[in-house]
Write an enzyme that holds these catalytic residues in place. Sequence first.
Site, PDB file in Angstrom:
ATOM      1  N   LYS A 159      -9.602  -4.651   2.652  1.00  0.00           N
ATOM      2  CA  LYS A 159      -8.479  -4.534   3.212  1.00  0.00           C
ATOM      3  C   LYS A 159      -9.255  -4.073   4.798  1.00  0.00           C
ATOM      4  CE  LYS A 159      -4.110  -3.730   4.566  1.00  0.00           C
ATOM      5  NZ  LYS A 159      -3.352  -4.276   4.777  1.00  0.00           N
TER       6      LYS A 159
HETATM    7  N1  PMP Z   1      -2.554  -9.580   1.954  1.00  0.00           N
HETATM    8  C1  PMP Z   1      -3.097  -9.462   3.063  1.00  0.00           C
HETATM    9  C2  PMP Z   1      -3.907  -9.936   4.031  1.00  0.00           C
HETATM   10  C3  PMP Z   1      -2.511  -8.271   3.791  1.00  0.00           C
HETATM   11  O1  PMP Z   1      -2.428  -7.527   4.872  1.00  0.00           O
HETATM   12  C4  PMP Z   1      -1.506  -7.128   2.340  1.00  0.00           C
HETATM   13  C5  PMP Z   1      -0.328  -6.491   3.434  1.00  0.00           C
HETATM   14  N2  PMP Z   1      -1.304  -5.106   2.796  1.00  0.00           N
HETATM   15  C6  PMP Z   1      -1.353  -8.063   1.002  1.00  0.00           C
HETATM   16  C7  PMP Z   1      -1.857  -9.210   1.101  1.00  0.00           C
HETATM   17  C8  PMP Z   1       0.035  -7.766   0.295  1.00  0.00           C
HETATM   18  O2  PMP Z   1      -0.486  -5.981   0.048  1.00  0.00           O
HETATM   19  P1  PMP Z   1      -0.198  -5.595  -0.430  1.00  0.00           P
HETATM   20  O3  PMP Z   1       1.085  -5.718  -1.006  1.00  0.00           O
HETATM   21  O4  PMP Z   1      -0.577  -4.269  -1.082  1.00  0.00           O
HETATM   22  O5  PMP Z   1       1.125  -4.555   0.610  1.00  0.00           O
END
Ligand code: PMP
Length: 305
Positions: A159
């Site tokens: 991320k």
């Molecule tokens: N993909 C991306 C690119 C994101 O930024 C997020 C948000 N964090 C997600 C998927 C979903 O991840 P999560 O369920 O951990 O928030």
Amino acid sequence: MILEPEAGHMVWLDGAFRSWRDATMHICDHHYGFGVFEGVRAYEVEGRTAVFRLDDHTSRLFRSARILNLRIPEQYDHECLNNVQIELLQRNHLRRAYLRPFIYLGGTHALSPRGRDLTVHVAVLALGWNGPDSSSKHAIAVRTSSFVRATGALLTRAKANANYMTAMLALQEARAAGADDAILLDQQGFVTEASAANLFVVRDGVLHTPPKTAALEGITRDTIIRLAEQSGIPCTEAHLTREDIYVADEAFLSGTAVGITPIREADGRRLGSGSPGSLTVRLQAMYEACVSGRTEHHTTWVRWV
Ligand code: PMP
């Protein structure tokens, strides 16, 4: 959805709690946007605060840092970052909040990550949240993006700040075309995810989601897969094309910020009946119970404040 901080709001930077105003950075920091971050939600449940899967978010933050080879000062370990997030909720009297821990490379000795001994900074923000609690009742329209989520190039498992340039360009493009969010394809034309959320489609009662090689290892995505397993809902990780979305009975986005958000339209084509499908609504209810610590299976996922 995220509230502006009020005067006296506290943040945490490099080991110290500071006021929002004083938490400034050097002009040379942040070149090349070299950093990683997390987005964590705290939910208000009957006067208490439930932080959802804090440990898993912190673990992903450290994994993201490892992918970028960011060497986090040892004293800021997993437990420290968990505790700082909890303490910021308390110090700022927040019941419903969005937590944003982040790690970035400072550059006061040099302008780029080529420099040696660059400082790794660690910071946490906790901001008030006034959006919907977990999942939207509103279905959204998505549009396939002309921006590609280049899996090998972007290190999409992390991320990482830099990945969000493509994501935000895709989001802007989708919004300019009248849609709510973008669906990004990879170089081969397979569906990866939305700008900041994972994607699921439902066909003939089976859930399908792109593999983790193409998308962020979403914690909401993982929650949905586990809830589906427990409830006997078949779920597969599969390469999907845009047509798989067009012919889906139901489709939805998943993410910490969006919860489970139904999709009503993709590239101008109506999906299913155009309103949230029955499996989507069922999963929303299960997810809501989970984030508010009301399921017996997953009490360890919630940290009460
Ligand atoms: N993909 C991306 C690119 C994101 O930024 C997020 C948000 N964090 C997600 C998927 C979903 O991840 P999560 O369920 O951990 O928030």
